[in-house]
Design a protein around this motif. Structure first.
Motif, mmCIF file in Angstrom:
data_model
loop_
_atom_site.group_PDB
_atom_site.id
_atom_site.type_symbol
_atom_site.label_atom_id
_atom_site.label_comp_id
_atom_site.label_asym_id
_atom_site.label_seq_id
_atom_site.Cartn_x
_atom_site.Cartn_y
_atom_site.Cartn_z
ATOM 1 N N UNK A 1 0.822 -1.205 0.000
ATOM 2 C CA UNK A 1 0.000 0.000 0.000
ATOM 3 C C UNK A 1 0.862 1.264 0.000
ATOM 4 N N UNK A 2 1.885 1.292 0.864
ATOM 5 C CA UNK A 2 2.720 2.495 0.958
ATOM 6 C C UNK A 2 3.550 2.696 -0.305
ATOM 7 N N UNK A 3 4.019 1.597 -0.905
ATOM 8 C CA UNK A 3 4.785 1.736 -2.148
ATOM 9 C C UNK A 3 3.905 2.248 -3.281
ATOM 10 N N UNK A 4 2.669 1.798 -3.298
ATOM 11 C CA UNK A 4 1.747 2.290 -4.324
ATOM 12 C C UNK A 4 1.513 3.785 -4.136
ATOM 13 N N UNK A 5 1.404 4.231 -2.877
ATOM 14 C CA UNK A 5 1.200 5.637 -2.594
ATOM 15 C C UNK A 5 2.393 6.471 -3.072
ATOM 16 N N UNK A 6 3.576 5.926 -2.908
ATOM 17 C CA UNK A 6 4.783 6.599 -3.391
ATOM 18 C C UNK A 6 4.885 6.554 -4.921
ATOM 19 N N UNK A 7 4.200 5.597 -5.529
ATOM 20 C CA UNK A 7 4.346 5.397 -6.967
ATOM 21 C C UNK A 7 5.570 4.583 -7.319
ATOM 22 N N UNK A 8 5.990 3.717 -6.393
ATOM 23 C CA UNK A 8 7.207 2.926 -6.588
ATOM 24 C C UNK A 8 6.895 1.632 -7.334
ATOM 25 N N UNK A 9 7.618 1.406 -8.412
ATOM 26 C CA UNK A 9 7.598 0.123 -9.115
ATOM 27 C C UNK A 9 9.054 -0.321 -9.271
ATOM 28 N N UNK A 10 9.500 -1.340 -8.540
ATOM 29 C CA UNK A 10 10.883 -1.798 -8.675
ATOM 30 C C UNK A 10 11.177 -2.284 -10.090
ATOM 31 N N UNK A 11 12.384 -2.021 -10.556
ATOM 32 C CA UNK A 11 12.794 -2.482 -11.883
ATOM 33 C C UNK A 11 12.830 -4.007 -11.903
ATOM 34 N N UNK A 12 12.031 -4.598 -12.762
ATOM 35 C CA UNK A 12 11.893 -6.061 -12.774
ATOM 36 C C UNK A 12 13.179 -6.752 -13.194
ATOM 37 N N UNK A 13 14.000 -6.092 -14.005
ATOM 38 C CA UNK A 13 15.246 -6.719 -14.491
ATOM 39 C C UNK A 13 16.365 -6.696 -13.456
#
Length: 429
Positions: free
Chosen positions: A223-235
């Motif tokens: 939830x908190x990462x979504x709020x930050x807009x964080x998407x870890x680099x999948x590679x």
């Protein structure tokens, strides 16, 4: 016997030395340079001789109690042993004395002639000693060396006691921001001992800093990462451990990202960013002045200047006309750096939260010095100008594997592929 310019910080010093069961023994003391309280060699005229053993003993590369020809300034003598009766600081008490008129040399020669071995022990961190003044130096230089010594002591602990009776005699420098617009120090709320230590360092060095409460990886969730807009680099996969990113690494990145945002919000032209586990080099203030003077005098273009880092390339080019700056190649760590307004803008304009990787991988990618081209390709604009001080001005207070080393980035939960998939699915919904 203890000299007045010695600082013992280990409360077990006397107990440890007594347990060695030597007639004469000293704890190893560090200074703000190569000076210490022992000699590893002595000339035929009984003066100091640098040998190959000195640095391995001083830097604790060979941990033991070492038999050396000279110890001084803090010495434990076991008077219960018969051979201690042969020890003296007075040359007239020694037969055929041919050394200089010097009390500690007299003591060492007398011990050596009497077959009393002198030992210096580096099996623990015991304390520090000030570098003696040269004949042409003043009390101002002595005060600076005292500051250096206290800063070295604070690299190991936040404990630097001051008697209430002596407080009125201690003067601290007036605090400022060292010639930049602001100084930020990043610290986790659950690491109050580090915050205390850094406050003590700032007091000794005269640094006015703003504390940034770090984003705690332990508290992050979907939830908190979504709020930050964080998407870890999948590679991404850690180059050394071949693992996904950790939640601690995400928290570290976001903590630095907060600082970058503040730079733009306030319109600062330059700031200094410090983490809370650093050790400052002696004469830190003066060295920062030199670096900032070069930036101004040479009218250099720059976005970020490492003051502390782990260099991962063999060679780098010195900045033309500079004595203290190189063009930084692939590097790790974000212990301490100076950031310009243009640098903060480039870092944020790259929109790193949408393809997030550890911050010490992100910086070399944006400067186009990162060897992993697949990751770099996701950031088409890679024009961040990164320089580094040379030599460095900041080092880690503890290295991996040392006693007292704590890593809130490495010792943290992993971001798993399934977690990344869940985030992407939520975004689609």
């Amino acid at each position: 016997m203890l000299d007045a310019d010695v600082f013992l910080i280990n409360p077990s010093t006397i107990r440890n030395l007594i347990h060695k069961e030597y007639t004469v023994v000293a704890p190893l003391l560090r200074s703000d340079g190569m000076y210490s309280n022992f000699w590893a060699g002595m000339t035929t005229e009984h003066y100091y001789l640098r040998t190959e053993l000195y640095e391995p003993i001083l830097f604790r590369e060979k941990i033991d109690c070492h038999n050396v020809p000279m110890i001084h300034s803090v010495v434990l003598i076991d008077l219960r042993r018969r051979y201690s009766d042969y020890l003296t600081y007075k040359a007239e008490k020694l037969t055929d004395y041919d050394g200089p008129v010097d009390d500690i040399i007299t003591f060492a020669i007398g011990a050596n002639k009497s077959d009393v071995s002198l030992f210096v022990c580096n099996d623990d961190i015991y304390g520090f000693i000030m570098v003696p003044l040269e004949n042409d130096e003043t009390i101002a230089e002595d005060m600076q060396r005292l500051i250096n010594t206290k800063v070295e002591m604070l690299a190991f602990s936040d404990y630097l006691p001051l008697s209430d009776d002596l407080k009125e005699f201690v003067i601290y420098p007036e605090k400022d921001t060292l010639g930049v617009d602001n100084i930020y120090m990043i610290n986790l709320l659950r690491r109050p001992e580090r915050r205390r230590r850094m406050h003590r360092l700032f007091e000794e060095l005269g640094i006015r800093a703003e504390i940034i409460d770090a984003v705690d990886g332990r508290a992050l969730n979907k939830s908190s990462l979504k709020k930050w807009g964080v998407i870890p680099m999948s590679e991404y996969s850690d180059p050394y451990h071949k693992r996904p990113m950790t939640m601690g690494e995400i928290g570290c990145f976001l903590s630095h990202y907060i600082v970058w945002q503040k730079v733009l919000e306030h319109g600062y032209k330059s700031v200094m960013v410090l983490e809370d586990d650093v050790r400052f080099e002696p004469f830190f203030r003066q060295k920062v002045d030199y670096v900032l003077a070069e930036l101004s005098n040479l009218k250099l273009e720059w976005d970020l200047i490492y003051m502390g880092r782990k260099k991962l390339v063999k060679s780098e080019n010195l900045v033309e006309g500079s004595k203290f700056l190189v063009r930084a190649g692939y590097s790790y760590w974000t212990l301490g750096y100076i950031l310009s307004e243009s640098g903060a803008k480039k870092l944020i304009d790259a929109m790193p939260l949408e393809k997030l990787i550890p911050v010490d991988e992100f910086l070399p990618i944006l400067s186009d010095t990162h060897p992993e081209k697949q990751w770099a390709a996701q950031f088409p604009t890679r024009d961040l100008i990164i320089l580094s001080t040379n030599p460095l001005l900041i080092y880690p207070s503890h290295y991996t594997g040392e006693d007292g080393h704590i890593s809130d980035t490495e010792d943290s939960k992993l971001v798993h592929d399934t977690f990344i998939d869940n985030l992407e699915k939520k975004e689609e919904l």
